[in-house]
Design an enzyme around this catalytic site. Structure first.
Site, PDB file in Angstrom:
ATOM      1  N   SER A 140      28.416 -12.041   2.594  1.00 38.98           N
ATOM      2  CA  SER A 140      28.289 -13.383   2.630  1.00 38.98           C
ATOM      3  C   SER A 140      29.632 -14.281   1.941  1.00 38.98           C
ATOM      4  O   SER A 140      30.381 -13.434   1.075  1.00 38.98           O
ATOM      5  CB  SER A 140      27.308 -14.073   1.844  1.00 38.98           C
ATOM      6  OG  SER A 140      25.878 -13.611   2.122  1.00 38.98           O
TER       7      SER A 140
HETATM    8  N1  SAH Z   1      23.587 -10.237  -0.062  1.00 38.14           N
HETATM    9  C1  SAH Z   1      24.152  -9.565   0.957  1.00 38.14           C
HETATM   10  C2  SAH Z   1      24.196 -10.162   2.379  1.00 38.14           C
HETATM   11  C3  SAH Z   1      23.968  -9.407   3.369  1.00 38.14           C
HETATM   12  S1  SAH Z   1      23.824  -9.872   5.167  1.00 38.14           S
HETATM   13  C4  SAH Z   1      25.823  -9.181   0.295  1.00 38.14           C
HETATM   14  O1  SAH Z   1      26.168  -9.831  -0.558  1.00 38.14           O
HETATM   15  O2  SAH Z   1      26.459  -8.359   1.045  1.00 38.14           O
HETATM   16  C5  SAH Z   1      21.918  -9.818   4.903  1.00 38.14           C
HETATM   17  C6  SAH Z   1      21.232  -8.663   4.814  1.00 38.14           C
HETATM   18  O3  SAH Z   1      19.854  -8.845   5.072  1.00 38.14           O
HETATM   19  C7  SAH Z   1      21.432  -7.494   5.911  1.00 38.14           C
HETATM   20  O4  SAH Z   1      22.087  -6.272   5.324  1.00 38.14           O
HETATM   21  C8  SAH Z   1      20.273  -7.261   6.603  1.00 38.14           C
HETATM   22  O5  SAH Z   1      20.014  -5.887   7.184  1.00 38.14           O
HETATM   23  C9  SAH Z   1      19.307  -7.686   5.871  1.00 38.14           C
HETATM   24  N2  SAH Z   1      17.952  -8.066   6.237  1.00 38.14           N
HETATM   25  C10 SAH Z   1      17.708  -8.761   7.297  1.00 38.14           C
HETATM   26  N3  SAH Z   1      16.333  -8.838   7.469  1.00 38.14           N
HETATM   27  C11 SAH Z   1      15.729  -8.060   6.355  1.00 38.14           C
HETATM   28  C12 SAH Z   1      14.497  -7.912   5.868  1.00 38.14           C
HETATM   29  N4  SAH Z   1      13.274  -8.037   6.767  1.00 38.14           N
HETATM   30  N5  SAH Z   1      14.168  -7.259   4.905  1.00 38.14           N
HETATM   31  C13 SAH Z   1      15.179  -6.830   4.148  1.00 38.14           C
HETATM   32  N6  SAH Z   1      16.494  -7.019   4.353  1.00 38.14           N
HETATM   33  C14 SAH Z   1      16.871  -7.617   5.611  1.00 38.14           C
END
Ligand code: SAH
Length: 223
Positions: free
Chosen positions: A70
Site C-alpha cells: 500500500s
Molecule cells: N498490508 C499489505 C497490503 C497487501 S495488498 C502490505 O502492507 O503489503 C492486500 C493483501 O490482501 C494481498 O496480499 C492479498 O493476497 C491479501 N488478501 C486478499 N484477500 C484476502 C483474504 N480473504 N484473506 C487474507 N488475505 C487476503
C-alpha cells in the site's frame, strides 16, 4: 540482514525519507507516533530489489501475485484512524501482503495477528518479521473473510484488501468499543469505512473517510 542494510544507508538517504514524512504531513497526517514509526521503518526491505529504489515514494508498489504494497499515505491514514481511540492491545490485520503495514502496527500496539491467503507472500513476510526482530506478531495462512477467531475479540481490525460488503464475522470478533478500518466496494474504487462498536452492544457507528483503491478481498487460499 545487517544493521546497515536495515537502516537503508547507501540505498536511500535520510533526506529521501524526510521528504516522504513531509509529504505525509502535508496530506494531513498528524499523529507523531505514526510519523515516527514510518520514518524509522525501512520500507525497501518489503520490496524486491529491482523496485527497492522506489521504496520512499508515496506510491503503491507491486509485490508479485497481482498484489501491492500500500501507498505510505494510506498506511499512515489507516493506522492513525485505528489508533484514534487510544492505545490498542490486540489488533487483527487482514491481508499481510509484504508485511509492511503489519510492521508499522507492531511498533504501535501490543499484539498483532495477521492473515494472508497467498502462501509465498506470507512466507516472505514472516521472514522479514524474524529479521527485524518483531516478536509481537502472529501470522497465519488463512482466508480473512472469516476474521481470525483464535485471538478474538480484537480492539482494532484493519483490512488491506476490499470486500464488497463488510464480512459478518468481523463484527462478531470486535471487542466492545473496538474499531474496524476497512475499504468497502468494487474493483474500481472503494470507500474507506470506519466502524466503531458502541460499548458492548451490537450497534456500530459508521463513518466514511475517503475514496481509496485496494486489491479485492478474495476467498480461499493460494499455495
Ligand atoms: N498490508 C499489505 C497490503 C497487501 S495488498 C502490505 O502492507 O503489503 C492486500 C493483501 O490482501 C494481498 O496480499 C492479498 O493476497 C491479501 N488478501 C486478499 N484477500 C484476502 C483474504 N480473504 N484473506 C487474507 N488475505 C487476503
Amino acid at each position: 540482514m545487517n544493521s546497515i542494510e536495515l537502516a537503508g544507508i547507501g540505498m536511500t538517504s535520510q533526506r529521501t525519507r524526510e521528504r516522504l514524512i513531509q509529504r505525509l504531513i502535508d496530506q494531513g497526517i498528524s499523529s507523531q507516533p505514526v510519523l515516527d514509526v514510518i520514518r524509522m521503518t525501512p520500507r525497501h526491505i518489503f520490496l524486491d530489489e529491482a523496485l527497492s529504489h522506489r521504496a520512499y515514494e508515496d506510491t503503491a508498489l507491486p509485490i508479485g501475485f497481482s498484489q501491492t504494497l500500500s501507498q505510505p499515505y494510506i498506511v499512515a491514514r489507516m493506522t492513525e484512524i485505528l489508533l484514534s481511540g487510544g492505545r490498542l492491545k490486540n489488533v487483527l490485520e487482514i491481508g499481510t501482503g509484504s508485511g509492511y503495514q503489519t510492521t508499522i502496527l507492531s511498533q504501535l500496539v501490543e499484539q498483532v495477528s495477521t492473515v494472508e491467503r497467498i502462501e509465498p507472500l506470507l512466507r516472505k513476510a514472516k521472514e522479514r518479521f524474524r529479521k527485524l526482530g518483531l516478536k509481537n506478531i502472529t501470522a497465519e495462512l488463512s482466508d480473512g473473510s472469516f476474521g481470525w477467531d483464535k485471538h478474538a475479540p480484537y480492539d482494532g481490525i484493519i483490512t488491506t484488501a476490499a470486500p464488497q460488503t463488510v464480512p459478518e464475522e468481523l463484527f462478531r470478533q470486535m471487542a466492545p468499543g473496538g474499531i474496524l478500518v476497512i475499504p468497502v466496494g468494487n474493483g474500481v474504487s472503494q470507500d474507506l469505512r470506519v466502524l466503531r462498536r458502541v460499548s458492548d452492544s451490537a450497534e456500530f457507528d459508521e463513518e466514511i473517510v475517503e475514496k481509496v483503491k485496494f486489491v479485492p478481498l478474495l476467498g480461499g487460499l493460494s499455495r
